[in-house]
Design a protein around this motif. Structure first.
Motif, PDB file in Angstrom:
ATOM      1  N   UNK A   1       0.831  -1.203   0.000  1.00  0.00           N
ATOM      2  CA  UNK A   1       0.000   0.000   0.000  1.00  0.00           C
ATOM      3  C   UNK A   1       0.864   1.252   0.000  1.00  0.00           C
ATOM      4  N   UNK A   2       1.923   1.247   0.753  1.00  0.00           N
ATOM      5  CA  UNK A   2       2.836   2.383   0.788  1.00  0.00           C
ATOM      6  C   UNK A   2       4.206   1.845   0.341  1.00  0.00           C
ATOM      7  N   UNK A   3       4.555   2.051  -0.918  1.00  0.00           N
ATOM      8  CA  UNK A   3       5.807   1.496  -1.434  1.00  0.00           C
ATOM      9  C   UNK A   3       7.031   2.192  -0.850  1.00  0.00           C
ATOM     10  N   UNK A   4       8.122   1.478  -0.845  1.00  0.00           N
ATOM     11  CA  UNK A   4       9.400   2.036  -0.402  1.00  0.00           C
ATOM     12  C   UNK A   4       9.938   2.973  -1.480  1.00  0.00           C
ATOM     13  N   UNK A   5      10.677   3.982  -1.073  1.00  0.00           N
ATOM     14  CA  UNK A   5      11.287   4.871  -2.062  1.00  0.00           C
ATOM     15  C   UNK A   5      12.584   4.284  -2.600  1.00  0.00           C
ATOM     16  N   UNK A   6      13.038   4.825  -3.698  1.00  0.00           N
ATOM     17  CA  UNK A   6      14.383   4.530  -4.187  1.00  0.00           C
ATOM     18  C   UNK A   6      15.338   4.823  -3.028  1.00  0.00           C
ATOM     19  N   UNK A   7      16.413   4.045  -2.858  1.00  0.00           N
ATOM     20  CA  UNK A   7      17.319   4.245  -1.719  1.00  0.00           C
ATOM     21  C   UNK A   7      17.930   5.650  -1.596  1.00  0.00           C
ATOM     22  N   UNK A   8      17.942   6.420  -2.656  1.00  0.00           N
ATOM     23  CA  UNK A   8      18.473   7.783  -2.592  1.00  0.00           C
ATOM     24  C   UNK A   8      17.539   8.719  -1.824  1.00  0.00           C
ATOM     25  N   UNK A   9      16.277   8.334  -1.692  1.00  0.00           N
ATOM     26  CA  UNK A   9      15.276   9.239  -1.139  1.00  0.00           C
ATOM     27  C   UNK A   9      14.865   8.892   0.285  1.00  0.00           C
ATOM     28  N   UNK A  10      14.476   9.920   1.015  1.00  0.00           N
ATOM     29  CA  UNK A  10      13.853   9.781   2.320  1.00  0.00           C
ATOM     30  C   UNK A  10      12.456  10.394   2.186  1.00  0.00           C
ATOM     31  N   UNK A  11      11.469   9.720   2.766  1.00  0.00           N
ATOM     32  CA  UNK A  11      10.072  10.122   2.604  1.00  0.00           C
ATOM     33  C   UNK A  11       9.686  11.169   3.659  1.00  0.00           C
ATOM     34  N   UNK A  12       9.039  12.226   3.170  1.00  0.00           N
ATOM     35  CA  UNK A  12       8.476  13.259   4.039  1.00  0.00           C
ATOM     36  C   UNK A  12       7.005  13.450   3.660  1.00  0.00           C
ATOM     37  N   UNK A  13       6.207  13.858   4.609  1.00  0.00           N
ATOM     38  CA  UNK A  13       4.803  14.132   4.310  1.00  0.00           C
ATOM     39  C   UNK A  13       4.716  15.313   3.352  1.00  0.00           C
ATOM     40  N   UNK A  14       3.790  15.221   2.403  1.00  0.00           N
ATOM     41  CA  UNK A  14       3.594  16.350   1.510  1.00  0.00           C
ATOM     42  C   UNK A  14       2.842  15.968   0.256  1.00  0.00           C
ATOM     43  N   UNK A  15       2.528  16.972  -0.563  1.00  0.00           N
ATOM     44  CA  UNK A  15       1.764  16.761  -1.787  1.00  0.00           C
ATOM     45  C   UNK A  15       2.666  16.264  -2.926  1.00  0.00           C
ATOM     46  N   UNK A  16       2.057  16.096  -4.075  1.00  0.00           N
ATOM     47  CA  UNK A  16       2.807  15.754  -5.288  1.00  0.00           C
ATOM     48  C   UNK A  16       3.835  16.858  -5.535  1.00  0.00           C
ATOM     49  N   UNK A  17       5.002  16.492  -6.013  1.00  0.00           N
ATOM     50  CA  UNK A  17       6.086  17.445  -6.250  1.00  0.00           C
ATOM     51  C   UNK A  17       5.682  18.500  -7.275  1.00  0.00           C
ATOM     52  N   UNK A  18       6.197  19.690  -7.115  1.00  0.00           N
ATOM     53  CA  UNK A  18       5.849  20.792  -8.013  1.00  0.00           C
ATOM     54  C   UNK A  18       6.340  20.554  -9.434  1.00  0.00           C
ATOM     55  N   UNK A  19       7.366  19.740  -9.600  1.00  0.00           N
ATOM     56  CA  UNK A  19       7.910  19.468 -10.940  1.00  0.00           C
ATOM     57  C   UNK A  19       7.131  18.394 -11.686  1.00  0.00           C
TER      58      UNK A  19
END
Length: 143
Positions: free
Chosen positions: A122-140
């Motif tokens: 349900x909540x996938x792991x991120x690519x190892x380069x990333x750390x997950x923070x709460x927030x909306x879809x990225x602006x890019x």
């Protein structure tokens, strides 16, 4: 260009190979060795890193590690910076959720067996380069 924020374990063969090729292109853009894709929105997160070229190299190393685990051979000599540790980049929960829905749709169409491997995620792991923070879809994001 899709440089996934998701862990590469979720990608099917086509997705892993495409991500490798597209990230190699991103590496060339960040190094200034190509004229195309210089303004691509997905490059924003790497450009925001303290050392963009090192960050994209770290991303590529993790893709190559996943390829190795599956018995594929990605040419690591194409990674510009080897063995350098980089601080993690942030990815939002909203971005991961959007990418997970997008990838699941792709896998349903072309690799249902791969999708079945992660059916209960349900909540996938991120690519190892990333750390997950709460927030909306990225602006890019343009998806």
């Amino acid at each position: 260009m899709r440089i996934w924020s998701l862990h590469p374990v979720y990608l099917d063969r086509q997705g892993l190979v495409a991500c490798w090729r597209e990230t190699l292109l991103a590496q060339a853009v960040l190094a200034g060795t190509t004229k195309g894709y210089r303004e691509h929105p997905q490059l924003a997160r790497f450009r925001e890193a303290p050392e963009p070229s090192t960050a994209v190299s770290a991303y590529l190393r993790d893709l190559a590690d996943e390829a190795d685990a599956r018995g594929y051979r990605f040419d690591r000599s194409r990674i510009r910076t080897l063995g350098t540790t980089v601080p993690p980049l942030e990815v939002t929960t909203g971005q991961l959720d959007l990418e997970w829905r997008h990838l699941r749709a792709k896998l349903a169409a072309r690799s249902p067996d791969r999708l079945a491997l992660h059916a209960h995620t349900h909540r996938p792991a991120p690519h190892p380069l990333f750390v997950v923070v709460e927030g909306p879809v990225a602006s890019w994001e343009r998806a």
